[in-house]
Scaffold this active site. Structure first.
Site, PDB file in Angstrom:
ATOM      1  N   LYS A   1       0.828  -1.215   0.000  1.00  0.00           N
ATOM      2  CA  LYS A   1       0.000   0.000   0.000  1.00  0.00           C
ATOM      3  C   LYS A   1       0.865   1.268   0.000  1.00  0.00           C
ATOM      4  CE  LYS A   1      -3.738  -2.204   2.712  1.00  0.00           C
ATOM      5  NZ  LYS A   1      -4.528  -2.050   3.957  1.00  0.00           N
TER       6      LYS A   1
ATOM      7  N   TYR B   1     -12.266  -2.819  -2.832  1.00  0.00           N
ATOM      8  CA  TYR B   1     -13.003  -2.840  -1.562  1.00  0.00           C
ATOM      9  C   TYR B   1     -14.494  -2.862  -1.898  1.00  0.00           C
ATOM     10  CZ  TYR B   1      -8.632  -1.838   0.869  1.00  0.00           C
ATOM     11  OH  TYR B   1      -7.359  -1.904   1.371  1.00  0.00           O
TER      12      TYR B   1
ATOM     13  N   ARG C   1      -0.810 -14.649   4.524  1.00  0.00           N
ATOM     14  CA  ARG C   1      -1.497 -13.979   5.636  1.00  0.00           C
ATOM     15  C   ARG C   1      -0.677 -14.105   6.929  1.00  0.00           C
ATOM     16  NH1 ARG C   1      -6.118 -10.717   4.729  1.00  0.00           N
ATOM     17  NH2 ARG C   1      -7.079 -11.454   6.638  1.00  0.00           N
TER      18      ARG C   1
ATOM     19  N   THR D   1      -4.471  -7.907  11.127  1.00  0.00           N
ATOM     20  CA  THR D   1      -4.851  -6.633  10.491  1.00  0.00           C
ATOM     21  C   THR D   1      -4.308  -5.411  11.231  1.00  0.00           C
ATOM     22  OG1 THR D   1      -6.916  -7.711   9.880  1.00  0.00           O
ATOM     23  CG2 THR D   1      -6.835  -5.321   9.637  1.00  0.00           C
TER      24      THR D   1
ATOM     25  N   ARG E   1       3.493  -6.615   9.365  1.00  0.00           N
ATOM     26  CA  ARG E   1       2.775  -5.538  10.060  1.00  0.00           C
ATOM     27  C   ARG E   1       3.306  -5.350  11.482  1.00  0.00           C
ATOM     28  NH1 ARG E   1      -3.199  -7.404   7.959  1.00  0.00           N
ATOM     29  NH2 ARG E   1      -3.279  -6.160   6.055  1.00  0.00           N
TER      30      ARG E   1
ATOM     31  N   ASN F   1      -1.491  -0.111   7.521  1.00  0.00           N
ATOM     32  CA  ASN F   1      -0.880  -1.398   7.851  1.00  0.00           C
ATOM     33  C   ASN F   1      -0.102  -2.003   6.673  1.00  0.00           C
ATOM     34  OD1 ASN F   1      -3.053  -2.101   6.328  1.00  0.00           O
ATOM     35  ND2 ASN F   1      -4.060  -3.348   7.863  1.00  0.00           N
TER      36      ASN F   1
ATOM     37  N   HIS G   1      -2.008  -5.230   1.735  1.00  0.00           N
ATOM     38  CA  HIS G   1      -3.244  -5.982   1.618  1.00  0.00           C
ATOM     39  C   HIS G   1      -2.859  -7.385   1.150  1.00  0.00           C
ATOM     40  CE1 HIS G   1      -7.007  -7.610   0.253  1.00  0.00           C
ATOM     41  NE2 HIS G   1      -6.374  -7.938  -0.856  1.00  0.00           N
TER      42      HIS G   1
ATOM     43  N   GLU H   1      -9.588 -11.164  -6.854  1.00  0.00           N
ATOM     44  CA  GLU H   1      -8.664 -10.027  -6.820  1.00  0.00           C
ATOM     45  C   GLU H   1      -7.600 -10.139  -7.917  1.00  0.00           C
ATOM     46  OE1 GLU H   1      -9.197  -9.047  -2.051  1.00  0.00           O
ATOM     47  OE2 GLU H   1      -7.283  -9.866  -2.770  1.00  0.00           O
TER      48      GLU H   1
HETATM   49  P1  ATP Z   1      -6.405  -6.546   4.061  1.00  0.00           P
HETATM   50  O1  ATP Z   1      -7.747  -6.870   3.407  1.00  0.00           O
HETATM   51  O2  ATP Z   1      -5.967  -5.107   3.834  1.00  0.00           O
HETATM   52  O3  ATP Z   1      -5.338  -7.544   3.825  1.00  0.00           O
HETATM   53  P2  ATP Z   1      -7.457  -7.558   6.437  1.00  0.00           P
HETATM   54  O4  ATP Z   1      -8.135  -8.604   5.608  1.00  0.00           O
HETATM   55  O5  ATP Z   1      -6.524  -8.021   7.507  1.00  0.00           O
HETATM   56  O6  ATP Z   1      -6.633  -6.556   5.610  1.00  0.00           O
HETATM   57  P3  ATP Z   1      -9.983  -6.176   6.491  1.00  0.00           P
HETATM   58  O7  ATP Z   1     -10.964  -6.439   7.562  1.00  0.00           O
HETATM   59  O8  ATP Z   1     -10.193  -6.737   5.135  1.00  0.00           O
HETATM   60  O9  ATP Z   1      -8.546  -6.578   7.049  1.00  0.00           O
HETATM   61  O10 ATP Z   1      -9.825  -4.589   6.400  1.00  0.00           O
HETATM   62  C1  ATP Z   1      -9.284  -3.993   5.253  1.00  0.00           C
HETATM   63  C2  ATP Z   1      -8.427  -2.813   5.645  1.00  0.00           C
HETATM   64  O11 ATP Z   1      -9.248  -1.808   6.209  1.00  0.00           O
HETATM   65  C3  ATP Z   1      -7.392  -3.076   6.701  1.00  0.00           C
HETATM   66  O12 ATP Z   1      -6.208  -3.591   6.169  1.00  0.00           O
HETATM   67  C4  ATP Z   1      -7.179  -1.709   7.316  1.00  0.00           C
HETATM   68  O13 ATP Z   1      -6.231  -0.952   6.583  1.00  0.00           O
HETATM   69  C5  ATP Z   1      -8.531  -1.044   7.167  1.00  0.00           C
HETATM   70  N1  ATP Z   1      -9.305  -1.068   8.395  1.00  0.00           N
HETATM   71  C6  ATP Z   1      -9.960  -2.116   8.945  1.00  0.00           C
HETATM   72  N2  ATP Z   1     -10.607  -1.768  10.062  1.00  0.00           N
HETATM   73  C7  ATP Z   1     -10.375  -0.442  10.235  1.00  0.00           C
HETATM   74  C8  ATP Z   1     -10.780   0.542  11.189  1.00  0.00           C
HETATM   75  N3  ATP Z   1     -11.526   0.242  12.218  1.00  0.00           N
HETATM   76  N4  ATP Z   1     -10.356   1.786  11.026  1.00  0.00           N
HETATM   77  C9  ATP Z   1      -9.592   2.132   9.995  1.00  0.00           C
HETATM   78  N5  ATP Z   1      -9.176   1.273   9.053  1.00  0.00           N
HETATM   79  C10 ATP Z   1      -9.548   0.013   9.166  1.00  0.00           C
HETATM   80 MG    MG Z   2      -9.354  -8.240   3.876  1.00  0.00          MG
END
Ligand code: ATP
Ligand code: MG
Length: 191
Positions: free
Chosen positions: A9, A49, A118, A124, A135, A155, A158, A169
């Site tokens: 990112k 997203y 992962r 996350t 991370r 973080n 993705h 994706e």
């Molecule tokens: P990714 O899809 O980015 O690999 P993930 O699967 O671990 O991460 P998801 O639940 O899909 O997490 O969330 C997508 C992204 O949204 C996270 O990587 C983070 O950057 C952001 N995110 C998630 N929760 C929050 C929150 N409460 N506030 C701000 N940003 C958030």
């Molecule tokens: Mg995700």
């Protein structure tokens, strides 16, 4: 054998961490089979997203859980307790974040690639990601700070969450002709 998608990112690109991050995956035995730098617009970020309600509610619930853990009031920070509404807000921040600079999109291939990636990426939220994960090593950002500032958690990466997510994706980010099939020298020793 699986293929999975990672996005380095904009925060990680701007911090000059692309090489260090890709090194972790390559060292593990995962093979880079496609890669490009791309600065996407909101339309493309919006496809990544998704507006899928189940996904948004899931993201909202995760957020509510962290608020409970930190003793924060979601009504005060987000103005609502509704997981769907919170999920929509987080999605909007994600769109802004993903379009704030170039990203490096990569397809990694290997045995159980989705799970292994992962694991290397880590949980996350940097506060909960294991110290050896990417991370966990390179960030201490928190949703409490991020949400106060109305932005996504920075973080760095993705990574596709499931094999199905990876398939969708990969189709979104790459043409078939951009994905290569080749032999890596260490495969003979490792497998
Ligand atoms: P990714 O899809 O980015 O690999 P993930 O699967 O671990 O991460 P998801 O639940 O899909 O997490 O969330 C997508 C992204 O949204 C996270 O990587 C983070 O950057 C952001 N995110 C998630 N929760 C929050 C929150 N409460 N506030 C701000 N940003 C958030
Ligand atoms: Mg995700």
């Amino acid at each position: 054998m699986e293929k999975t998608l990672i996005l380095v990112k904009p925060d990680a690109v701007k911090r000059g961490l692309v090489g260090k991050i890709l090194d972790r995956f390559e060292q593990s035995g995962l093979k880079i089979v496609a890669m490009k730098m791309i600065w996407v617009d909101k339309d493309m970020a919006g496809k990544h997203y998704t507006t899928n309600e189940e996904f948004l509610v899931g993201m909202g619930n995760k957020t509510l859980k962290t608020y409970a853990e930190y003793g924060k009031d979601p009504l005060e920070v987000m103005g609502t307790k509704d997981p769907l509404e919170i999920g929509k807000m987080v999605r909007q921040w994600n769109l802004e974040f993903l379009t704030s600079g170039p990203v490096v999109a990569v397809i990694l291939e290997g045995i159980h690639a989705v799970t292994i990636v992962r694991k290397i990426v880590g949980a996350t939220l940097p506060t909960f990601s294991e110290p050896g994960s990417i991370r966990g090593m390179y960030s201490i950002d928190s949703p409490v700070l991020a949400n106060d500032r109305k932005r996504a958690v920075r973080n760095m990466i993705h990574a596709s969450g499931t094999v199905e997510e990876a398939k969708l994706e990969i189709e979104l980010w790459f043409h078939k002709r951009e994905i290569y099939d080749y032999h890596r020298a260490d495969e003979d020793v490792m497998f």
